[in-house]
Design an enzyme around this catalytic site. Structure first.
Site, PDB file in Angstrom:
ATOM      1  N   ASP A   1       0.826  -1.203   0.000  1.00 25.07           N
ATOM      2  CA  ASP A   1       0.000   0.000   0.000  1.00 25.07           C
ATOM      3  C   ASP A   1       0.863   1.257   0.000  1.00 25.07           C
ATOM      4  OD1 ASP A   1      -2.245   1.529   0.021  1.00 25.07           O
ATOM      5  OD2 ASP A   1      -2.864   1.042   2.057  1.00 25.07           O
TER       6      ASP A   1
ATOM      7  N   ARG B   1     -10.878   2.156 -10.119  1.00 30.06           N
ATOM      8  CA  ARG B   1     -10.002   3.292 -10.375  1.00 30.06           C
ATOM      9  C   ARG B   1     -10.163   3.755 -11.830  1.00 30.06           C
ATOM     10  NH1 ARG B   1      -4.334   1.670  -7.210  1.00 30.06           N
ATOM     11  NH2 ARG B   1      -5.275   1.495  -5.120  1.00 30.06           N
TER      12      ARG B   1
ATOM     13  N   ARG C   1       0.177   7.517  -2.806  1.00 32.64           N
ATOM     14  CA  ARG C   1       0.529   8.561  -1.845  1.00 32.64           C
ATOM     15  C   ARG C   1       2.015   8.912  -1.923  1.00 32.64           C
ATOM     16  NH1 ARG C   1      -1.469   6.059   3.506  1.00 32.64           N
ATOM     17  NH2 ARG C   1      -1.507   4.139   2.263  1.00 32.64           N
TER      18      ARG C   1
ATOM     19  N   GLU D   1     -11.492  -4.601  -6.152  1.00 24.80           N
ATOM     20  CA  GLU D   1     -11.930  -3.225  -5.918  1.00 24.80           C
ATOM     21  C   GLU D   1     -11.128  -2.217  -6.744  1.00 24.80           C
ATOM     22  OE1 GLU D   1     -13.361  -5.788  -2.822  1.00 24.80           O
ATOM     23  OE2 GLU D   1     -11.306  -5.412  -3.485  1.00 24.80           O
ATOM     24  N   ASN D   2      -9.901  -2.585  -7.115  1.00 24.68           N
ATOM     25  CA  ASN D   2      -9.056  -1.668  -7.886  1.00 24.68           C
ATOM     26  C   ASN D   2      -9.600  -1.386  -9.284  1.00 24.68           C
ATOM     27  OD1 ASN D   2      -5.917  -2.926  -6.494  1.00 24.68           O
ATOM     28  ND2 ASN D   2      -7.242  -1.254  -5.804  1.00 24.68           N
TER      29      ASN D   2
ATOM     30  N   THR E   1      -6.497  -5.602   7.002  1.00 25.29           N
ATOM     31  CA  THR E   1      -5.986  -6.638   6.099  1.00 25.29           C
ATOM     32  C   THR E   1      -6.775  -6.730   4.800  1.00 25.29           C
ATOM     33  OG1 THR E   1      -7.316  -8.329   7.206  1.00 25.29           O
ATOM     34  CG2 THR E   1      -5.061  -8.014   7.992  1.00 25.29           C
TER      35      THR E   1
END
Length: 260
Positions: free
Chosen positions: A30, A81, A34, A77-78, A209
């Protein structure tokens, strides 16, 4: 130079505190986006920096004797994007996978590449790159690099349950045949070697997690280590600290068993 020397000494000191080496580490990488924002870079550059760090981490794992590394490379889930980011990621994955079959380190150390996740969700060219890498390394069994692509824990469980129900419907198995081993076989298939997870590492200062490998991790009470560095900034010191947490947990278990 001085900082590098201090880190090297610190790595040595931590390694001396480790009495148990995990055989299977699952990593949630992760913080790439950022990291890019912090450095004033494009998102794609952050992902590429993360991919480069992944190669270093795999070398550390090999040095330490960790046989199985599972990377949470791209979740279901990505897909939410932006199309541009998803396409950039798929291009990066395909590039890295295409190099695997000719990477001398892979063949020198006998590293087998495996994918877990929903292959049907991947574009054809990326799926082809995955299959090529798997085929080129299928005969190795010293170390395993498992890529979780188009992966989601809930999706994984639902797909396995659907397969079992379909087999019951078609009279291939009976309800009484359902066992933990059968369920696990339907999760990953007979050709995938994936032992229980000993340790989960998550970078980027996120303490969750994200439903990663629930059957092999949560079901086996794996140790969990959360750390602050974004994935491209993850260091060998951080990995050793995570392994120390696992090692200390194993020592505590051993003491409890001795008292019992």
């Amino acid at each position: 130079m001085i900082r590098g020397l201090i880190e090297h000494v610190y790595e040595y000191l931590i390694s001396k505190q480790v009495t148990h080496i995990p055989q299977h580490i699952a990593i949630i990488q992760d913080g790439n986006r950022r990291y890019a924002k912090k450095k004033g870079l494009a998102t794609a550059s952050g992902h590429r920096a993360g991919a480069d760090r992944t190669e270093e981490v795999l070398e550390w794992a090999q040095e330490l004797g960790i046989r199985h590394i599972t990377l949470y490379t791209f979740s279901t889930e990505n897909f939410s994007r932006s199309d541009e980011e998803v396409q950039n990621l798929f291009t990066l994955f395909k590039e890295k996978l295409s190099r695997i079959s000719i990477d001398e380190r892979v063949h020198k150390y006998g590293i087998r590449i495996q994918m877990i996740g929903d292959r049907d969700m991947l574009p054809e060219d990326l799926r082809g790159a995955v299959e090529q890498a798997e085929a080129a390394t299928a005969h190795y069994d010293n170390f395993y690099l498992n890529m979780a692509l188009a992966y989601g824990g809930r999706n994984e469980m639902l797909r396995a349950t659907s397969k079992i129900l379909n087999d019951i419907k078609n009279n291939k198995i009976k309800k009484e045949d359902i066992t933990p081993d059968l369920f696990e076989e339907n999760l990953y298939g007979k050709n995938v070697t994936l032992p229980p997870v000993d340790l989960i590492i998550r970078t980027g200062n996120e303490c969750r997690t994200s439903n990663f490998l629930p059957w092999l991790a949560n079901g086996h009470e794996s140790a969990v280590y959360f750390c602050a560095p974004y994935w491209p900034m993850f260091r060998k010191i951080d990995m050793l600290r995570a392994i120390r947490v696992y090692s200390e947990r194993q020592d505590m278990k051993k003491k409890r068993n001795c008292r019992a």
